[in-house]
Design a protein around this motif. Structure first.
Motif, short mmCIF file in Angstrom:
data_model
loop_
_atom_site.label_atom_id
_atom_site.label_comp_id
_atom_site.label_asym_id
_atom_site.label_seq_id
_atom_site.Cartn_x
_atom_site.Cartn_y
_atom_site.Cartn_z
N CYS A 34 46.34 18.74 8.95
CA CYS A 34 46.04 17.41 9.47
C CYS A 34 46.99 16.35 8.92
O CYS A 34 47.47 15.48 9.65
N CYS A 35 47.26 16.41 7.62
CA CYS A 35 48.19 15.45 7.01
C CYS A 35 49.60 15.63 7.55
O CYS A 35 50.32 14.66 7.77
N GLU A 91 49.74 14.06 10.94
CA GLU A 91 49.81 12.60 10.85
C GLU A 91 51.21 12.14 10.47
O GLU A 91 51.71 11.13 10.99
N ARG A 103 53.38 12.37 13.48
CA ARG A 103 53.04 11.31 14.43
C ARG A 103 53.65 9.97 14.01
O ARG A 103 54.10 9.19 14.85
N GLY A 114 43.58 7.39 8.02
CA GLY A 114 43.82 8.81 8.19
C GLY A 114 43.69 9.59 6.90
O GLY A 114 43.50 9.03 5.82
N SER A 165 47.70 5.89 8.71
CA SER A 165 48.29 7.14 9.17
C SER A 165 47.49 7.76 10.30
O SER A 165 47.99 8.62 11.03
N GLY A 166 46.23 7.35 10.45
CA GLY A 166 45.37 7.88 11.51
C GLY A 166 44.06 7.13 11.53
O GLY A 166 43.91 6.09 10.89
#
Length: 273
Positions: free
Chosen positions: A36-37, A40, A43, A244, A235-236
């Motif tokens: 997930c990190c 991010e 992205r 995030g 970040s999210g």
């Protein structure tokens, strides 16, 4: 504030449970966080002129972390790590067939940077659980408690007593008073951990706290520098009120490798002596 508090409490419980329950849950949970990190990060840095290959980067990161975790659990041979080499080669080859890439080497660099910036620190944190041989939750648990203690101390001291800016160009809210408050609370947490978890000596827990405070702060600043350079606030949005996952683990990214190397060297010297 209420949403932030509820989310934070729930997240802390989930993280702590994943560490304490057993080695498989610990490895699996942080495998997901690692992915997930990394997503991010891709992205944030992705754009039309130098877009990283997020798919290959994620496959690389998940495979590297997963295989290393399987090796630590005793289920996989270390030779399985060789599987990441073909993926690394593909990161270089695929841009040859992407006609819309104006700066292919920028994309390649970002793809590998994500692995270094995200995956390597999470692998280092995973290694803390197996540092003394069989899985022992006390070191990764202690690491997270010290890191959170540092963040809490820095926030409270900075909020009520902060006057002198620590790094105004990158993070205007951080202060020297906050830094000191974070270090002090991290030292208190490490002293309590040394009392209940004598898996390492008192001075090693204290040294660990100092390293986490210093490099955790730098990790926070580096992520702030990344977001500021890309004009991104968070970040999210996966954690309501917190942003995030990368925002929540930015301190780990620089602190975990340093702490792992430091403890590994100390334990190796003790074994030799």
């Amino acid at each position: 504030m209420r949403t932030r508090a509820i989310t934070g409490l729930f997240f802390v419980i989930v993280v702590l449970a994943s560490i304490v329950f057993n080695a498989y849950l610990f490895t699996g949970f942080f495998l997901v966080l690692n992915a997930c990190c990394l997503y991010e990060f891709y992205r944030i840095v992705g754009d039309a002129n130098g877009k990283p290959n997020a798919l290959l980067g994620l496959l690389f990161g998940v495979l590297a972390f997963g295989v290393y975790g399987g090796y630590q659990l005793g289920d996989l041979s270390p030779n399985c790590l060789l599987l990441v080499i073909p993926l690394a080669a593909l990161v270089w080859i695929v841009p040859l067939y992407q006609k819309d890439q104006d700066n292919p080497f920028t994309g390649i660099a970002y793809t590998f940077l994500g692995v270094i910036y995200i995956v390597l620190p999470f692998v280092s944190f995973l290694s803390l659980g197996f540092l003394t041989g069989a899985y022992n939750y006390r070191l990764p648990l202690g690491f997270m408690l010290i890191l959170w203690g540092n963040d809490t101390g820095a926030y409270l001291m900075g909020r009520f007593f902060g006057r002198r800016r620590l790094f105004e160009r990158i993070s205007p809210k951080k202060t020297w008073e906050g830094l000191i408050g974070g270090i002090l609370l991290a030292l208190v947490v490490s002293s309590v951990l040394a009392l209940y978890y004598p898996v390492i000596s008192v001075w090693q827990w204290v040294g660990m706290a100092l390293l986490i405070s210093v490099f955790g702060t730098f990790g926070d600043l580096v992520e702030s520098m990344l977001k500021r350079s890309r004009q991104v606030k968070d970040s999210g949005s996966i954690l309501p009120g917190h942003g995030g996952l990368l925002d929540r683990f930015d301190g780990l990214l620089l602190a975990a490798p340093v702490v792992f190397v430091w403890l590994k060297l100390l334990l190796s010297l003790q074994t030799v002596n």
